[in-house]
Design an enzyme around this catalytic site. Structure first.
Site, mmCIF file in Angstrom:
data_model
loop_
_atom_site.group_PDB
_atom_site.id
_atom_site.type_symbol
_atom_site.label_atom_id
_atom_site.label_comp_id
_atom_site.label_asym_id
_atom_site.label_seq_id
_atom_site.Cartn_x
_atom_site.Cartn_y
_atom_site.Cartn_z
ATOM 1 N N ASP A 1 38.220 11.867 35.538
ATOM 2 C CA ASP A 1 38.076 13.268 35.700
ATOM 3 C C ASP A 1 38.564 14.087 36.819
ATOM 4 O O ASP A 1 37.859 14.198 37.810
ATOM 5 C CB ASP A 1 36.817 13.876 35.319
ATOM 6 C CG ASP A 1 35.782 12.954 36.090
ATOM 7 O OD1 ASP A 1 36.085 11.873 36.641
ATOM 8 O OD2 ASP A 1 34.260 13.528 36.380
ATOM 9 N N GLU B 1 36.200 7.914 48.946
ATOM 10 C CA GLU B 1 36.341 7.624 47.488
ATOM 11 C C GLU B 1 37.512 7.447 46.871
ATOM 12 O O GLU B 1 37.889 6.682 45.895
ATOM 13 C CB GLU B 1 35.794 8.952 46.833
ATOM 14 C CG GLU B 1 35.918 9.257 45.271
ATOM 15 C CD GLU B 1 35.402 10.413 44.810
ATOM 16 O OE1 GLU B 1 34.930 10.594 43.638
ATOM 17 O OE2 GLU B 1 35.687 11.445 45.646
#
Length: 531
Positions: A305, A496
């Site tokens: 996403d 991340e």
């Protein structure tokens, strides 16, 4: 000691034990913050009381939620009502993970990761009360930054690092937490918040059970009941579908075969991205807002996403909202999901045979074989030399290549010939200086170029190695480690995602709905394994 999940068919548990377990864990409160706080929730999100839409649904109420809502309804029309002050008086925001480590001195990368596990571990007895956080029986590791709950697919890659660091007790505890979630809710939610209960994430529980078994834990057979229940969740409604029909996560294609898609049972804005989703739907006035919300949520279930992978209009330089508003996730049958379900069906067949439940073994092996044949027919593209996602209403492949194409290697679904063809395709189209690119498309979305992600590197490297394609596997691994080490050497942190550029220019990734996050669970896990 962790309480054992229910035993497989043919292995009996005492009714008194099951009754005691039910009393220990009364029915969970599954109301989401939007359900619970109604117009207060929408007012806070619409007003942008917090810069990050995720902050408010993660807040812990300072009193009884029903009393807070009653107070808001009583006071909100009074002259001079201050919404931000009301929220500050009645809610406590959760602290980001690793906030106290922002200025930590540089360490050896291996030692730094080993030290992070305790900082990222959460304990159930310290959970805030009456908030959106789901209660769990055992400790667990969170990804980091704004993500202070346990996530499904993140956790498998985090657990790889726990294994490498010798933290096997925590690894086993996390596996038992996932078994508990399946028992409690019938599936593993996206993350351990009530607002994530309407969707799951890529089904990696079978991989977790294998990892747990390989690290001296209980045998994977112990988790057969949960594996069966997870499979039933993904296949719900399959037996009622005619060719060309779909229900929730299952699609029956024109030839009668079954494949799966990502889905979400709700069609409202995601609570953790409420403002963003409302803006995206407004950018597509020709589409029903509920349809846009469903496709956004389904992409969140995929873990990607967001990405051009799901979009109809991902043109470079186009307006981000306009492009994102073209999202069509539920029209797409994804390679990675179907490969992971093939592994799940094969694993159930193996464990059921081990348990002596031959009917279940035969049934799930037949399902695995049928899925394998369907993937070969519908998802393998000989011209591209790759597995491609399928636009199922149009019955045509999505031509844009993405790193999910390597998942059938990871799950041992590909033939040797397909693996060799795919290796050539990966080397030619997705190998970049910093590792394996996520897609071929540069965009403002975080699951596109220039970003690369630890789980995609692991899946590709392990999959290639499983077929003896060690040269490319080693090249991807080496390039990725150099990227992570370059950023750590300069900034003393793991993040991340990474921009996969040549190493003097290697840096943390960008794009998407929120700033780059530190921590970071799956980067730590994959890097620690490869170190």
């Amino acid at each position: 000691m962790h309480p054992a999940p229910p035993a497989p068919r043919g292995i009996h548990t005492e009714p008194a034990t099951r009754h005691a377990a039910a009393q220990r864990h009364p029915p969970p409160d599954t109301l989401t913050p939007a359900d619970r706080y109604a117009e207060l929730f929408e007012a806070v999100q619409r007003a942008g009381v917090f810069a990050d839409s995720k902050t408010f649904p993660d807040c812990a109420p300072r009193g009884a939620p029903e009393q807070i809502l009653a107070a808001y309804r009583r006071d909100c029309t009074a002259p001079g009502f201050d919404l931000a002050a009301f929220v500050a008086a009645h809610f406590e925001p959760q602290r980001p993970a690793l906030a106290s480590h922002a200025g930590a001195p540089a360490q050896d990368l291996r030692g730094h990761i080993d030290a992070l596990w305790d900082a990222l571990t959460r304990h159930p007895d310290r959970h805030p009360h009456r908030g959106s956080l789901l209660a769990l029986p055992h400790p667990y590791v969170v990804p980091g930054g704004r993500f202070v709950e346990m996530y499904y697919w993140d956790s498998y890659f985090t657990m790889l690092g726990l294994a490498a660091s010798g933290r096997t007790q925590l690894l086993h505890a996390m596996t038992d937490n996932f078994a508990y979630l399946i028992e409690r809710f019938g599936h593993v939610p996206n993350g351990t918040r009530t607002y994530y209960l309407s969707r799951s994430q890529p089904p990696l529980f079978a991989c977790m059970a294998e990892l747990c078994e390989g690290c001296g834990g209980q045998g994977a057979l112990r988790y057969l009941p949960q594996l069966l229940r997870e499979h039933a969740f993904w296949m719900d409604g399959a037996d009622r579908l005619a060719p060309g029909q779909a229900h929730r996560r299952v699609v029956r294609l024109a030839d009668g075969t079954l494949l799966n898609r990502y889905w979400d049972d709700r069609d409202q804005p995601r609570e953790e991205a409420w403002r963003e989703d409302v803006a995206t739907a407004a950018a597509a006035p020709q589409r029903p807002a509920a349809e846009v919300f469903r496709d956004l949520r389904a992409a969140a279930e995929s873990g990607w996403d967001f990405s051009s992978r799901w979009l109809d209009a991902p043109a470079p330089g186009s307006d981000r909202l306009q492009a994102l508003a073209s999202i069509r996730t539920t029209r797409i049958l994804p390679v990675d999901l179907n490969a992971l379900l093939h592994k799940l069906e094969s694993r159930i067949a193996h464990l059921a045979a081990q348990a002596g439940d031959h009917a279940t073994a035969r049934g799930h092996q037949a399902l695995a074989d049928a899925r394998h044949a369907a993937m070969d027919r519908w998802l393998w593209n000989e011209d591209a030399g790759a597995w491609l996602d399928l636009d199922w209403p149009a019955q045509r492949p999505r031509p844009a290549l993405n790193a999910a194409t390597a998942t059938p290697l990871f799950t041992r679904t590909a033939s040797a010939a397909q693996a060799r063809r795919l290796a050539d395709t990966l080397a030619r189209r997705l190998l970049v200086p910093g590792g394996l690119a996520t897609t071929e498309q540069c965009s403002a979305e975080q699951w596109d170029r220039p970003n690369g992600w630890a789980p995609l590197q692991w899946i590709a490297v392990e999959g290639l190695a499983a077929y003896g394609l060690d040269a490319l596997a080693g090249e991807i691994r080496t390039r990725w480690l150099r990227t992570v080490q370059a950023v750590y050497g300069r900034e003393h942190r793991l993040v991340e995602k990474y921009a996969l550029r040549a190493h003097p220019e290697a840096q943390g990734g960008s794009g998407g709905e929120y700033p780059l996050q530190d921590g970071f669970g799956w980067t730590n896990g994959v890097t620690r394994q490869w170190l």
